[in-house]
Design a protein around this motif. Structure first.
Motif, PDB file in Angstrom:
ATOM      1  N   ILE A  33      18.078  -5.188 -10.030  1.00 13.55           N
ATOM      2  CA  ILE A  33      18.124  -6.567  -9.461  1.00 13.55           C
ATOM      3  C   ILE A  33      16.944  -7.582  -9.905  1.00 13.55           C
ATOM      4  N   PHE A  35      14.503 -10.358  -8.001  1.00 11.08           N
ATOM      5  CA  PHE A  35      14.394 -10.487  -6.701  1.00 11.08           C
ATOM      6  C   PHE A  35      13.097 -11.480  -6.672  1.00 11.08           C
ATOM      7  N   ALA A 209      16.824 -11.221  -3.256  1.00  6.36           N
ATOM      8  CA  ALA A 209      17.482 -10.930  -4.125  1.00  6.36           C
ATOM      9  C   ALA A 209      17.600 -12.435  -4.906  1.00  6.36           C
TER      10      ALA A 209
END
Length: 260
Positions: A33, A35, A209
């Motif tokens: 993920i 960010f 995200a």
């Protein structure tokens, strides 16, 4: 009789639809993920110089505004698989400023955090000015209050939860059950899904995200940091309190940043 049959048919249709939805609902078990953290530097600097009578501070602030945008943007990556994760900063494409007045500990955090939800422990590498620490400790227990508010982040439906950490830091988090890993950016864990959005409203910063990539993640990808002076949260807190005892009004915010 006809009414009963109709109700029965409707019930079958509803149950079939729910079952089909459940079968098609995909849960991400491992991946990466990305960010993006945004810090409102104008707000942070305004707080920093509040009460200062020396015109030098205001002049430095005006100079900063001429050469820098309001928001400082940094990027980080959370790799996860099953119940383990590694959170670290992306060293590329980071915005930077050489101005001393923008030297904010929380805005400049570059923690590397290995989290193990099975053992409920973490290993965090922290840069504290000229020192590098390796903090091994149990996960912070957070008393989350889950709400009915939802929003979409990076293509995932997320639900809002609120909490207070470090006695006075108000936290807003948005998590998704479609990624069942119970972690998120920095040291925030404990929700029934992955945190894709995080805000510290009174600290003027957010983490959201921007992309979720489902790919295999190996044990090597999740290897915890090893460099730094070994310590735990309690001992690091004592060290910081001693170092910051003469920092006056800036001490509390600095301590919060390095305790996050």
């Amino acid at each position: 009789m006809k009414t009963i049959i109709n109700h029965y048919l409707i019930l079958i249709i509803v149950l079939t639809s729910c079952n089909t939805f459940a079968q098609n609902d995909h849960f991400v078990q491992n991946g990466v993920i990305e960010f993006e953290k945004k810090s409102n530097m104008y707000a942070l600097i305004t707080k920093k110089i509040k009460g200062e009578t020396d015109s030098y501070y205001q002049a430095a602030f005006e100079s900063y505004k001429k050469n820098n945008s309001q928001f400082k943007t940094t990027k980080s990556i959370l790799s996860f698989s099953k119940n383990k994760s590694l959170y670290k900063w992306d060293e590329t494409n980071q915005s930077a400023s050489n101005s001393w007045i923008a030297d904010d500990a929380m805005a400049n955090l570059k923690n590397v955090i290995a989290t193990d939800l099975d053992t409920k422990t973490s290993i965090t590498q922290k840069n504290v000015y000229d020192d590098l620490y390796l903090v091994k400790d149990s996960l912070r227990k957070i008393d989350w209050k889950i709400t009915d508010e939802t929003r979409e982040i990076a293509g995932y439906e997320c639900r809002r939860a609120n909490a207070i950490v470090l006695d006075s830091v108000y936290v807003v988090a948005y998590y998704t059950i479609q990624i069942p890993f119970s972690g998120g950016p920095e040291s925030f864990t404990g929700l029934p899904g992955t945190i894709l959005g995080l805000a510290l409203p009174h600290e003027n910063m957010t983490w959201f995200a921007t992309k979720v990539t489902e790919i295999p993640v190996t044990e090597k990808d999740l290897a915890p940091p090893v460099k730094g002076k070994p310590t735990n949260n309690e001992e690091l807190n004592k060290t910081l309190l001693e170092a910051l005892k003469n920092w006056g009004k800036w001490a509390r915010k600095t301590l919060q940043a390095y305790s996050l």
